[in-house]
Design a protein around this motif. Sequence first.
Motif, short mmCIF file in Angstrom:
data_model
loop_
_atom_site.label_atom_id
_atom_site.label_comp_id
_atom_site.label_asym_id
_atom_site.label_seq_id
_atom_site.Cartn_x
_atom_site.Cartn_y
_atom_site.Cartn_z
N LEU A 137 10.78 -60.46 -8.02
CA LEU A 137 11.03 -59.02 -7.85
C LEU A 137 12.19 -58.56 -8.73
O LEU A 137 12.15 -57.48 -9.31
N TYR A 192 10.71 -58.36 -12.30
CA TYR A 192 9.78 -57.27 -12.58
C TYR A 192 10.39 -55.89 -12.31
O TYR A 192 10.03 -54.91 -12.97
N LEU A 193 11.28 -55.81 -11.31
CA LEU A 193 11.90 -54.53 -10.97
C LEU A 193 13.19 -54.28 -11.72
O LEU A 193 13.56 -53.14 -12.01
N ASN A 216 17.21 -52.12 -9.51
CA ASN A 216 16.15 -51.60 -8.64
C ASN A 216 15.95 -52.49 -7.42
O ASN A 216 15.64 -52.00 -6.33
N PHE A 217 16.11 -53.80 -7.61
CA PHE A 217 16.02 -54.71 -6.47
C PHE A 217 17.11 -54.39 -5.45
O PHE A 217 16.87 -54.37 -4.24
N TRP A 253 16.17 -51.25 -3.59
CA TRP A 253 15.14 -51.55 -2.59
C TRP A 253 15.76 -52.13 -1.32
O TRP A 253 15.45 -51.68 -0.21
N SER A 311 4.65 -55.07 -8.27
CA SER A 311 5.77 -55.01 -9.22
C SER A 311 5.32 -55.42 -10.62
O SER A 311 5.72 -54.82 -11.61
N GLY A 328 6.46 -50.38 -9.32
CA GLY A 328 7.86 -50.20 -8.98
C GLY A 328 8.16 -50.07 -7.50
O GLY A 328 7.47 -50.64 -6.65
N LEU A 329 9.20 -49.29 -7.19
CA LEU A 329 9.67 -49.16 -5.81
C LEU A 329 8.63 -48.50 -4.90
O LEU A 329 8.47 -48.89 -3.74
#
Length: 410
Positions: free
Chosen positions: A34, A37-38, A42-43, A46, A179, A184-185
Amino acid sequence: MKISSLRSAKLNALASYASFIVNSILSFFVSPFLVQYLGSSNFGIWKSIQKYMTFATVADGRATQALKWVIANDESNQNVLEKQQAVGSALKVWSYFLPFVLVFISIIVWKLPELINGLNSELYPKVQNLGVILGLNLLINPLIGIPDAILVGTNNGYRSTLIKTVGIILSNFFMILSSYLGYGLIGLGVVVLSITCLNSIFIFYVCKRSVSWLGIKNPSKLQLQSFLGFSFWVLIWSFVSKLILSTEILLISYLLGPQEVSNYVFSAYLVQLCVAVALSTGSAITPTLGKLIGAKEWHKARKVTEVIRETILFITAFFSGLILLVNENFVSLWVGDGFFLGSHTNLMVVLIMIQLVMFRIEGQIQDLSLEIRNKVLVGGIGSVLSFVLGLIFYGVMDTRVEGLFIGVLI
């Protein structure tokens, strides 16, 4: 204690451990994907949003939590009508609190961008949309929680645990896929909501087949008042316990930003494992303890309580030593040197963990008495002091993350 009760307690424990192992393994392998990919930021976003949105759940009156302990305490009673009226009480209490849930979710979604330090203004709409999706997930959770609470209260919690474990596997698989495909989110939020809906269908089906008395009856005024009173304190305790569990990550998100949240998530991975193992162990045994208390078998109840405390103390001591010995190397090998918060912070997090686990286990035991007012008051004062002292020491120690943890520890 009957053989069937012992067997159910063992099955509950085995299912909890299986769920814990699966969740831990998946978290270990999925989190780096994650992040890849994010992106690390962004992780962190989240994880922060997940923590903030969980506070909206306390506004639902915690009727399902109250129902679980009421049924566990009343399990020795063969009066089917009273049990069905308890279910009716839970549904009524949930409906009473529904408007508060909607307002609370709306406020959190509106304020989300301001609660994450350093958030890019371009991400504001996406963050709020994710909040809406997770808010919908929270709205349906209490209805799912009623059959789950009945299964737990009747010592059949292992059945719903196994269903939720399968849901965890599917959820993690589809989160990676989403992801990877670039959703995305928002994609993560849709996955969580979809799996919750699937879990609700299967848990209701299993509850219908496993609990012969399953049904809903209109409660008397006295029953509803009694349930509402207990549910109110469960509600406050739920908020307090979430605050206690989330203090560090909320302070880090507010003061330092999503990157440091990511660092904390990886540094505290083994700590979260310990908390999960300890609370799962306690949750597996407490329905049996509740049945003994309801039957007024005090001598057996006291022995079971001693076993719970000794077992949890052993688990905590084992994990504490393990974390102090290997955590720095573990995090470095897992995701890289930059994600470890430091040896001093590591020690403080371990000490906080020991206090937290023992405090929560005592809370689980006290829940079965249905008298939890004093526990809630003490826990509430402690959680508020944690936030205040965390903020104060963060400033006193020149905005170093160590100061934040010292404040929480004190």
